[in-house]
Design an enzyme around this catalytic site. Structure first.
Site, PDB file in Angstrom:
ATOM      1  N   LYS A 250       2.010  -3.787   6.761  1.00 32.32           N
ATOM      2  CA  LYS A 250       2.483  -3.780   5.373  1.00 32.32           C
ATOM      3  C   LYS A 250       4.007  -3.607   5.325  1.00 32.32           C
ATOM      4  O   LYS A 250       4.692  -4.259   4.538  1.00 32.32           O
ATOM      5  CB  LYS A 250       1.784  -2.682   4.574  1.00 32.32           C
ATOM      6  CG  LYS A 250       0.291  -2.901   4.386  1.00 32.32           C
ATOM      7  CD  LYS A 250      -0.031  -4.189   3.630  1.00 32.32           C
ATOM      8  CE  LYS A 250      -1.519  -4.418   3.456  1.00 32.32           C
ATOM      9  NZ  LYS A 250      -1.845  -5.768   2.937  1.00 32.32           N
TER      10      LYS A 250
ATOM     11  N   TYR B 185      -2.034  -0.952  10.943  1.00 30.88           N
ATOM     12  CA  TYR B 185      -2.267  -1.481   9.595  1.00 30.88           C
ATOM     13  C   TYR B 185      -1.048  -1.230   8.711  1.00 30.88           C
ATOM     14  O   TYR B 185      -0.527  -2.141   8.056  1.00 30.88           O
ATOM     15  CB  TYR B 185      -3.515  -0.841   8.970  1.00 30.88           C
ATOM     16  CG  TYR B 185      -3.623  -1.146   7.491  1.00 30.88           C
ATOM     17  CD1 TYR B 185      -3.992  -2.410   7.052  1.00 30.88           C
ATOM     18  CD2 TYR B 185      -3.305  -0.182   6.529  1.00 30.88           C
ATOM     19  CE1 TYR B 185      -4.044  -2.704   5.689  1.00 30.88           C
ATOM     20  CE2 TYR B 185      -3.362  -0.466   5.173  1.00 30.88           C
ATOM     21  CZ  TYR B 185      -3.731  -1.727   4.762  1.00 30.88           C
ATOM     22  OH  TYR B 185      -3.771  -2.015   3.429  1.00 30.88           O
TER      23      TYR B 185
ATOM     24  N   SER C  93       0.833  -1.203   0.000  1.00 27.99           N
ATOM     25  CA  SER C  93       0.000   0.000   0.000  1.00 27.99           C
ATOM     26  C   SER C  93       0.863   1.246   0.000  1.00 27.99           C
ATOM     27  O   SER C  93       1.959   1.255   0.590  1.00 27.99           O
ATOM     28  CB  SER C  93      -0.856  -0.019   1.266  1.00 27.99           C
ATOM     29  OG  SER C  93      -1.484   1.236   1.469  1.00 27.99           O
TER      30      SER C  93
HETATM   31  P1  NAD Z   1     -11.186  -6.660   1.222  1.00 24.74           P
HETATM   32  O1  NAD Z   1     -11.425  -6.626   2.684  1.00 24.74           O
HETATM   33  O2  NAD Z   1     -12.326  -6.403   0.309  1.00 24.74           O
HETATM   34  O3  NAD Z   1     -10.554  -8.064   0.801  1.00 24.74           O
HETATM   35  C1  NAD Z   1      -9.719  -8.815   1.670  1.00 24.74           C
HETATM   36  C2  NAD Z   1     -10.281 -10.216   1.709  1.00 24.74           C
HETATM   37  O4  NAD Z   1      -9.452 -11.020   2.566  1.00 24.74           O
HETATM   38  C3  NAD Z   1     -11.700 -10.280   2.272  1.00 24.74           C
HETATM   39  O5  NAD Z   1     -12.523 -11.022   1.383  1.00 24.74           O
HETATM   40  C4  NAD Z   1     -11.534 -11.011   3.612  1.00 24.74           C
HETATM   41  O6  NAD Z   1     -12.667 -11.808   3.914  1.00 24.74           O
HETATM   42  C5  NAD Z   1     -10.286 -11.831   3.359  1.00 24.74           C
HETATM   43  N1  NAD Z   1      -9.501 -12.192   4.554  1.00 24.74           N
HETATM   44  C6  NAD Z   1      -8.995 -11.359   5.515  1.00 24.74           C
HETATM   45  N2  NAD Z   1      -8.310 -12.075   6.412  1.00 24.74           N
HETATM   46  C7  NAD Z   1      -8.358 -13.373   6.016  1.00 24.74           C
HETATM   47  C8  NAD Z   1      -7.835 -14.589   6.533  1.00 24.74           C
HETATM   48  N3  NAD Z   1      -7.096 -14.628   7.653  1.00 24.74           N
HETATM   49  N4  NAD Z   1      -8.072 -15.747   5.857  1.00 24.74           N
HETATM   50  C9  NAD Z   1      -8.809 -15.737   4.714  1.00 24.74           C
HETATM   51  N5  NAD Z   1      -9.327 -14.624   4.182  1.00 24.74           N
HETATM   52  C10 NAD Z   1      -9.105 -13.447   4.833  1.00 24.74           C
HETATM   53  O7  NAD Z   1      -9.980  -5.645   0.907  1.00 24.74           O
HETATM   54  P2  NAD Z   1      -9.393  -5.161  -0.478  1.00 24.74           P
HETATM   55  O8  NAD Z   1      -9.655  -3.721  -0.595  1.00 24.74           O
HETATM   56  O9  NAD Z   1      -9.782  -6.079  -1.558  1.00 24.74           O
HETATM   57  O10 NAD Z   1      -7.831  -5.321  -0.157  1.00 24.74           O
HETATM   58  C11 NAD Z   1      -7.078  -6.422  -0.610  1.00 24.74           C
HETATM   59  C12 NAD Z   1      -5.634  -6.240  -0.186  1.00 24.74           C
HETATM   60  O11 NAD Z   1      -5.139  -5.020  -0.712  1.00 24.74           O
HETATM   61  C13 NAD Z   1      -5.424  -6.156   1.324  1.00 24.74           C
HETATM   62  O12 NAD Z   1      -4.202  -6.803   1.636  1.00 24.74           O
HETATM   63  C14 NAD Z   1      -5.309  -4.675   1.578  1.00 24.74           C
HETATM   64  O13 NAD Z   1      -4.563  -4.391   2.729  1.00 24.74           O
HETATM   65  C15 NAD Z   1      -4.580  -4.224   0.338  1.00 24.74           C
HETATM   66  N6  NAD Z   1      -4.774  -2.816   0.000  1.00 24.74           N
HETATM   67  C16 NAD Z   1      -6.037  -2.320  -0.130  1.00 24.74           C
HETATM   68  C17 NAD Z   1      -6.223  -0.977  -0.429  1.00 24.74           C
HETATM   69  C18 NAD Z   1      -7.601  -0.373  -0.514  1.00 24.74           C
HETATM   70  O14 NAD Z   1      -7.740   0.832  -0.348  1.00 24.74           O
HETATM   71  N7  NAD Z   1      -8.640  -1.151  -0.781  1.00 24.74           N
HETATM   72  C19 NAD Z   1      -5.109  -0.146  -0.627  1.00 24.74           C
HETATM   73  C20 NAD Z   1      -3.840  -0.696  -0.513  1.00 24.74           C
HETATM   74  C21 NAD Z   1      -3.685  -2.037  -0.189  1.00 24.74           C
HETATM   75  C1  WQD Z   2      -9.370   9.746   0.731  1.00 26.57           C
HETATM   76  C2  WQD Z   2      -9.553  11.236   0.970  1.00 26.57           C
HETATM   77  C3  WQD Z   2      -9.800  11.797   3.289  1.00 26.57           C
HETATM   78  C4  WQD Z   2     -13.642   9.718   3.851  1.00 26.57           C
HETATM   79  C5  WQD Z   2      -6.773   4.749   2.899  1.00 26.57           C
HETATM   80  C6  WQD Z   2      -5.738   4.077   3.747  1.00 26.57           C
HETATM   81  C7  WQD Z   2      -4.601   3.615   2.889  1.00 26.57           C
HETATM   82  C8  WQD Z   2      -5.111   2.745   1.737  1.00 26.57           C
HETATM   83  C9  WQD Z   2      -6.194   3.413   0.983  1.00 26.57           C
HETATM   84  C10 WQD Z   2      -5.048   0.451   2.357  1.00 26.57           C
HETATM   85  C11 WQD Z   2      -8.763  11.772   2.164  1.00 26.57           C
HETATM   86  C12 WQD Z   2     -11.069  12.102   2.535  1.00 26.57           C
HETATM   87  C13 WQD Z   2     -12.473  10.235   3.322  1.00 26.57           C
HETATM   88  C14 WQD Z   2     -14.697  10.623   4.219  1.00 26.57           C
HETATM   89  C15 WQD Z   2     -13.309  12.454   3.494  1.00 26.57           C
HETATM   90  N1  WQD Z   2      -5.677   1.521   2.208  1.00 26.57           N
HETATM   91  N2  WQD Z   2     -12.300  11.576   3.145  1.00 26.57           N
HETATM   92  N3  WQD Z   2     -14.479  11.955   4.017  1.00 26.57           N
HETATM   93  O1  WQD Z   2      -7.012   7.776   3.649  1.00 26.57           O
HETATM   94  O2  WQD Z   2      -6.124   8.128   1.291  1.00 26.57           O
HETATM   95  O3  WQD Z   2      -6.189   5.865   2.252  1.00 26.57           O
HETATM   96  O4  WQD Z   2      -7.219   3.829   1.886  1.00 26.57           O
HETATM   97  O5  WQD Z   2      -3.875   0.254   2.232  1.00 26.57           O
HETATM   98  O6  WQD Z   2      -3.745   2.890   3.715  1.00 26.57           O
HETATM   99  O7  WQD Z   2      -5.252   5.007   4.703  1.00 26.57           O
HETATM  100  O8  WQD Z   2      -8.298   6.932   1.608  1.00 26.57           O
HETATM  101  O9  WQD Z   2     -10.645   6.960   0.902  1.00 26.57           O
HETATM  102  O10 WQD Z   2     -10.108   7.040   3.373  1.00 26.57           O
HETATM  103  O11 WQD Z   2      -9.628   9.034   1.947  1.00 26.57           O
HETATM  104  O12 WQD Z   2     -13.188  13.665   3.340  1.00 26.57           O
HETATM  105  O13 WQD Z   2     -15.744  10.215   4.708  1.00 26.57           O
HETATM  106  O14 WQD Z   2     -10.935  11.472   1.280  1.00 26.57           O
HETATM  107  O15 WQD Z   2      -9.545  12.777   4.263  1.00 26.57           O
HETATM  108  O16 WQD Z   2      -8.345  13.080   1.844  1.00 26.57           O
HETATM  109  P1  WQD Z   2      -6.860   7.294   2.281  1.00 26.57           P
HETATM  110  P2  WQD Z   2      -9.759   7.422   1.992  1.00 26.57           P
END
Ligand code: NAD
Ligand code: WQD
Length: 344
Positions: A160, A156, A132
């Site tokens: 990572k 969190y 991330s």
């Molecule tokens: P999500 O929660 O939709 O998907 C994660 C999935 O993993 C879920 O279906 C959950 O049920 C499953 N899971 C969690 N722990 C588990 C376990 N111990 N065993 C089996 N299944 C398990 O999230 P997402 O947005 O699809 O994110 C996927 C990956 O990408 C994650 O590693 C997340 O940290 C990373 N990521 C997400 C974002 C984002 O903003 N969505 C940004 C950067 C990184």
């Molecule tokens: C985006 C912008 C908020 C909600 C997060 C995690 C990051 C990654 C992606 C996993 C910001 C603003 C948000 C609301 C708002 N996840 N906001 N009102 O914070 O950039 O990243 O998700 O790895 O680790 O921190 O994403 O969508 O929460 O926010 O004004 O109700 O929207 O302040 O500027 P963020 P976000």
């Protein structure tokens, strides 16, 4: 080009019922891979598996298991001949990680170690990891390059960073491992079919799902966290990336692992930043609905501006994001309006 019936190998997708995992499973199946999904449904629904099959006309294998359970994971590797693993399974809510650090370290690190140990036992060496942009902490400048200093301000993010360290140590000790570490920026949007998308439980933490729920009438108004950032309109700027583009980035990473022997770490973003108010306006335009908002205090831990330099991914993977903010909103709205309560 490859027909969908020629198998390109079998990919284990942990967390494949989730938001990014389900979209990646669709792209893999459409590209001719066989897909095995392992997910305990802690943050997703079984219906996602049926939707993946409906979109692609192909059935992924599904194991409802916790991937930190060694014997359950081992059974997946004995049932299927796995060629590569894409590891999405993790808990991802930043605020919850501050309140429940032990649960986050336990789940995110234990699942990683368990999957890697099973790969080692079964001779599987190709691994794609969901990292991330959070690992850059508060960057000293933008756009963000992969060599920038790393830091974390919440558990969190620490999971990572720690995961990246574990993977780097494994590659150093055993150079036959091929690891792709993908640092996602802000994934949004949904599959253009409207059949899969993000389905947050409870109040959405992230901006786009919140906006979509306001537009569809499930919530009154958006709270914009901070109007006094040093950005053009005072609201936070982020690099939103369409989840289908992001999913395709995983296929590009896998293709490189298959053909080159090296491990690598790349940003997956568009290289463009949009403010919260720009995102609101784009969503209103795409949906034809109004999204009322009020500007409130900053959210603790948020940074002003974050966007990628995506050059490395382009040069190494021949991948770049195709879709802009307008398309992200159109697709997210189709998903939200066709599934106002998610997958039930
Ligand atoms: P999500 O929660 O939709 O998907 C994660 C999935 O993993 C879920 O279906 C959950 O049920 C499953 N899971 C969690 N722990 C588990 C376990 N111990 N065993 C089996 N299944 C398990 O999230 P997402 O947005 O699809 O994110 C996927 C990956 O990408 C994650 O590693 C997340 O940290 C990373 N990521 C997400 C974002 C984002 O903003 N969505 C940004 C950067 C990184
Ligand atoms: C985006 C912008 C908020 C909600 C997060 C995690 C990051 C990654 C992606 C996993 C910001 C603003 C948000 C609301 C708002 N996840 N906001 N009102 O914070 O950039 O990243 O998700 O790895 O680790 O921190 O994403 O969508 O929460 O926010 O004004 O109700 O929207 O302040 O500027 P963020 P976000």
């Amino acid at each position: 080009s490859m027909q969908a019936t020629d198998t390109r190998g079998t990919v284990l997708v942990t967390g494949g019922a989730g938001f990014i995992g389900a979209h990646t499973a669709v792209e893999l199946l459409e590209a001719g891979y066989d897909v095995v999904i392992a997910d305990n449904l802690v943050n997703s629904k079984r219906e996602a598996i049926a939707r993946i099959a409906a979109i692609t006309g192909r059935q992924p294998a599904f194991h409802e298991i916790d991937v930190s359970d060694p014997s359950a994971v081992d059974k997946v590797f004995t049932t299927h001949r796995i060629d590569a693993v894409i590891h999405f399974a993790a808990l991802k809510a930043v605020g919850e990680s501050v309140a429940k650090p032990l649960a986050y370290y336990r789940n995110n690190i234990d699942s990683l170690l368990t999957v890697l140990a099973a790969m080692q036992r079964h001779g599987v060496r190709q691994f794609v990891f969901s990292s991330s942009a959070t690992v850059y902490g508060d960057p000293h400048c933008v756009p963000i390059l992969e060599h920038f200093p790393l830091s974390a301000t919440n558990p969190y993010g620490q999971t990572k960073l720690l995961a990246e360290r574990i993977l780097a140590d494994i590659v150093k000790a055993e150079p036959d491992w091929r690891v792709a570490t993908l640092r996602y920026f802000n994934p949004v949007g949904a599959h253009p079919s409207g059949q899969i998308g993000e389905d947050p439980q409870g109040i959405p933490n992230n901006l786009m799902p919140y906006i979509a729920q306001v537009a569809v009438g499930r919530r009154e108004s958006l709270r914009v966290f901070g109007g006094d950032y040093p950005t053009p309109d005072g609201t936070g700027v982020r690099d939103y990336i369409h989840v289908v583009d992001l999913a395709r980035g995983h296929l590009a990473a896998l293709a490189r692992l298959e053909t080159k022997g090296d491990s690598f770490t790349v940003n997956l973003g568009t290289g463009r930043g949009y403010s919260v108010l720009e995102a609101v306006a784009a969503f209103e335009q795409a949906s034809g609905r109004s999204v009322p908002y009020e500007i409130v205090a900053r959210r603790p831990g948020d940074i002003a501006t974050c966007y990628a330099d995506p050059t490395a991914a382009y040069e190494m993977l021949a991948w770049r994001a195709e879709y802009g903010l307008e398309r992200m909103c159109v697709d997210q709205w189709r998903w939200q309006s066709q599934n106002p309560d998610g997958l039930g």
